[in-house]
Design an enzyme around this catalytic site. Structure first.
Site, PDB file in Angstrom:
ATOM      1  N   TYR A  10      38.394  37.145  38.032  1.00 57.54           N
ATOM      2  CA  TYR A  10      38.166  37.573  36.503  1.00 57.54           C
ATOM      3  C   TYR A  10      38.934  36.774  35.581  1.00 57.54           C
ATOM      4  O   TYR A  10      39.778  35.983  36.128  1.00 57.54           O
ATOM      5  CB  TYR A  10      38.659  39.285  36.390  1.00 57.54           C
ATOM      6  CG  TYR A  10      40.005  39.614  36.448  1.00 57.54           C
ATOM      7  CD1 TYR A  10      40.632  39.418  37.747  1.00 57.54           C
ATOM      8  CD2 TYR A  10      40.582  39.826  35.306  1.00 57.54           C
ATOM      9  CE1 TYR A  10      42.050  39.789  37.727  1.00 57.54           C
ATOM     10  CE2 TYR A  10      42.047  40.021  35.555  1.00 57.54           C
ATOM     11  CZ  TYR A  10      42.707  40.024  36.654  1.00 57.54           C
ATOM     12  OH  TYR A  10      44.094  40.466  36.589  1.00 57.54           O
ATOM     13  N   ARG A  16      40.780  27.565  34.452  1.00 55.61           N
ATOM     14  CA  ARG A  16      41.212  28.552  35.582  1.00 55.61           C
ATOM     15  C   ARG A  16      40.199  29.281  36.352  1.00 55.61           C
ATOM     16  O   ARG A  16      40.019  29.556  37.605  1.00 55.61           O
ATOM     17  CB  ARG A  16      42.467  29.572  35.301  1.00 55.61           C
ATOM     18  CG  ARG A  16      43.097  30.256  36.378  1.00 55.61           C
ATOM     19  CD  ARG A  16      44.111  31.028  36.021  1.00 55.61           C
ATOM     20  NE  ARG A  16      43.749  32.020  34.989  1.00 55.61           N
ATOM     21  CZ  ARG A  16      44.524  32.659  34.271  1.00 55.61           C
ATOM     22  NH1 ARG A  16      45.863  32.753  34.638  1.00 55.61           N
ATOM     23  NH2 ARG A  16      44.314  33.638  33.579  1.00 55.61           N
ATOM     24  N   ARG A  67      26.342  45.307  53.256  1.00 59.16           N
ATOM     25  CA  ARG A  67      27.816  45.309  53.642  1.00 59.16           C
ATOM     26  C   ARG A  67      27.820  44.827  54.829  1.00 59.16           C
ATOM     27  O   ARG A  67      27.533  45.052  55.609  1.00 59.16           O
ATOM     28  CB  ARG A  67      28.430  46.945  53.563  1.00 59.16           C
ATOM     29  CG  ARG A  67      29.875  46.758  53.867  1.00 59.16           C
ATOM     30  CD  ARG A  67      30.390  48.031  53.700  1.00 59.16           C
ATOM     31  NE  ARG A  67      32.057  48.093  53.875  1.00 59.16           N
ATOM     32  CZ  ARG A  67      32.809  48.107  55.069  1.00 59.16           C
ATOM     33  NH1 ARG A  67      32.019  47.991  56.220  1.00 59.16           N
ATOM     34  NH2 ARG A  67      34.127  47.786  55.032  1.00 59.16           N
ATOM     35  N   LYS A  98      42.564  34.144  40.876  1.00 57.48           N
ATOM     36  CA  LYS A  98      42.596  35.621  39.878  1.00 57.48           C
ATOM     37  C   LYS A  98      41.705  36.691  40.346  1.00 57.48           C
ATOM     38  O   LYS A  98      40.469  36.772  39.569  1.00 57.48           O
ATOM     39  CB  LYS A  98      42.590  35.073  38.437  1.00 57.48           C
ATOM     40  CG  LYS A  98      42.964  36.214  37.371  1.00 57.48           C
ATOM     41  CD  LYS A  98      43.037  35.749  36.020  1.00 57.48           C
ATOM     42  CE  LYS A  98      43.391  36.900  35.063  1.00 57.48           C
ATOM     43  NZ  LYS A  98      44.783  37.597  35.116  1.00 57.48           N
ATOM     44  N   GLU A 100      56.594  37.576  40.044  1.00 62.10           N
ATOM     45  CA  GLU A 100      56.247  37.624  38.684  1.00 62.10           C
ATOM     46  C   GLU A 100      56.303  39.269  38.302  1.00 62.10           C
ATOM     47  O   GLU A 100      56.742  39.940  39.073  1.00 62.10           O
ATOM     48  CB  GLU A 100      54.887  36.856  38.529  1.00 62.10           C
ATOM     49  CG  GLU A 100      53.844  37.332  39.325  1.00 62.10           C
ATOM     50  CD  GLU A 100      52.486  36.732  39.504  1.00 62.10           C
ATOM     51  OE1 GLU A 100      52.134  36.091  38.482  1.00 62.10           O
ATOM     52  OE2 GLU A 100      51.741  36.907  40.562  1.00 62.10           O
TER      53      GLU A 100
HETATM   54  N1  PDD Z   1      46.893  39.338  33.847  1.00 58.80           N
HETATM   55  N2  PDD Z   1      50.567  36.915  36.537  1.00 58.80           N
HETATM   56  C1  PDD Z   1      49.720  38.125  36.822  1.00 58.80           C
HETATM   57  C2  PDD Z   1      49.720  38.630  38.396  1.00 58.80           C
HETATM   58  C3  PDD Z   1      48.549  38.514  36.019  1.00 58.80           C
HETATM   59  O1  PDD Z   1      47.827  39.538  36.200  1.00 58.80           O
HETATM   60  C4  PDD Z   1      48.624  37.835  34.638  1.00 58.80           C
HETATM   61  C5  PDD Z   1      47.390  38.173  33.702  1.00 58.80           C
HETATM   62  C6  PDD Z   1      49.583  36.714  34.518  1.00 58.80           C
HETATM   63  C7  PDD Z   1      49.609  36.099  33.305  1.00 58.80           C
HETATM   64  O2  PDD Z   1      48.617  35.099  33.060  1.00 58.80           O
HETATM   65  P1  PDD Z   1      47.732  34.797  31.660  1.00 58.80           P
HETATM   66  O3  PDD Z   1      48.835  34.404  30.898  1.00 58.80           O
HETATM   67  O4  PDD Z   1      46.815  33.690  32.074  1.00 58.80           O
HETATM   68  O5  PDD Z   1      47.421  35.697  31.107  1.00 58.80           O
HETATM   69  C8  PDD Z   1      50.471  36.417  35.450  1.00 58.80           C
HETATM   70  C9  PDD Z   1      45.892  39.766  32.814  1.00 58.80           C
HETATM   71  C10 PDD Z   1      46.269  39.700  31.686  1.00 58.80           C
HETATM   72  C11 PDD Z   1      45.487  41.163  33.114  1.00 58.80           C
HETATM   73  O6  PDD Z   1      45.064  41.379  34.395  1.00 58.80           O
HETATM   74  O7  PDD Z   1      44.826  42.032  32.411  1.00 58.80           O
END
Ligand code: PDD
Length: 288
Positions: free
Chosen positions: A36, A55, A103, A151, A183
């Site tokens: 996503y 990304r 599945r 992601k 993070e």
């Molecule tokens: N999340 N680290 C994690 C684990 C994240 O899920 C996100 C972003 C970030 C920051 O990435 P970016 O600057 O590209 O948004 C770092 C989004 C906002 C979410 O899951 O809603």
């Protein structure tokens, strides 16, 4: 009805959210076999859109997953959803899964059609109350899988972490692996040392390669800030002058407490405040 239904995007169709359908065999639903992106919308425009698309391509490539739409098609759909839903400030969520198949753990045969969905959320980002007061975080062990650079929608632990934070009266969690902060639950994490250096963990499979992170670091360097990409411990963070997070939905937001320790004087510090202003000026200024 007090709130009108949103129009959402499902596999090329625009429909009301109550009418949107995805198969129960969708691999995103069964295996979290989906990726996503979340793109911020300000003034009806998309912030850092091309970087989010870069990304997205990388995530798809790492999982050998196909996309049903190219970047121009995704941009057009984002813009149409912004318009149809009257989004001035908020976000667009987009998810692509490997598609629906009976599945089976093994990936389905080539030719399975990926599922793509998008929806909007209205929410204050620039006018959010959090950056004004700063956020409080708790620390938790980072027990997520080893490919956090992709992601994926495998977000259960992030969800648990945020829920634990909420139960503890905090806003978010910082995740810690081998004593070092990786993070936040859904954002990148930073500290500002007593010498004024900005420190954030280097990119690896341990963290998401944040799009906001990349923009903020490049603007910070242009504005004369010194930064170091290296790991830092929880103790170093608690003794730091400032701490903050970045993400598409929080931009730059100060962290004013970690566990029971106030950071600096416990209020929003000048570096995070300035970086937020610069990000809004530059990235929001360049939104498309
Ligand atoms: N999340 N680290 C994690 C684990 C994240 O899920 C996100 C972003 C970030 C920051 O990435 P970016 O600057 O590209 O948004 C770092 C989004 C906002 C979410 O899951 O809603």
């Amino acid at each position: 009805m007090t709130q009108t239904e949103r129009t959402v995007f499902v596999n090329g169709d625009y429909c009301l959210e109550s009418e949107a359908k995805v198969s129960i065999f969708d691999r995103g639903f069964l295996f979290a076999d989906a990726i996503y992106e979340v793109t911020c919308v300000i003034g009806g425009k998309l912030v850092d859109f091309h970087s989010h698309m870069a990304r997205l391509k990388r995530s798809l490539g790492e999982l050998d997953m196909a996309t049903p739409l190219d970047e121009a098609g995704i941009l057009a759909a984002h813009r149409r959803l912004v318009e149809l839903n009257g989004i001035d400030e908020g976000l667009i969520y987009m998810q692509i899964s490997r598609g629906a198949a009976d599945r089976d753990f093994t990936f389905p045969a080539a030719g399975t059609v990926p599922t793509i969905v998008m929806f909007t959320q209205k929410r204050p980002v620039i006018e959010s109350p959090y950056p004004k007061r700063g956020i409080a975080v708790i620390s938790m062990p980072d027990i997520r899988w080893g490919r956090r650079d992709i992601k994926t929608v495998q977000l259960l632990y992030s969800s648990i972490a945020k829920n634990e934070a909420s139960k503890a009266g905090a806003d978010d969690a910082w995740l810690v692996q081998d004593g070092f902060v990786t993070e936040a639950s859904s954002a990148n994490a930073y500290i500002v040392t007593t010498e004024g250096r900005i420190v954030t963990r280097a990119l690896s499979n341990d963290v998401l390669h944040g799009i906001t992170r990349a923009s903020v670091l490049s603007f910070a360097a242009e504005s004369g800030f010194v930064f170091e990409e290296r790991s830092f411990t929880l103790d170093e963070a608690k003794a730091a002058k400032e701490a903050f997070i970045t993400s598409a939905t929080s931009f730059v937001t100060a962290v004013v407490r970690i566990d029971d320790t106030p950071i600096g004087d416990g209020t929003v510090g000048p570096v995070s405040k300035r970086l937020r202003e610069i990000y809004i000026d530059r990235a929001v200024g360049a939104a498309i």
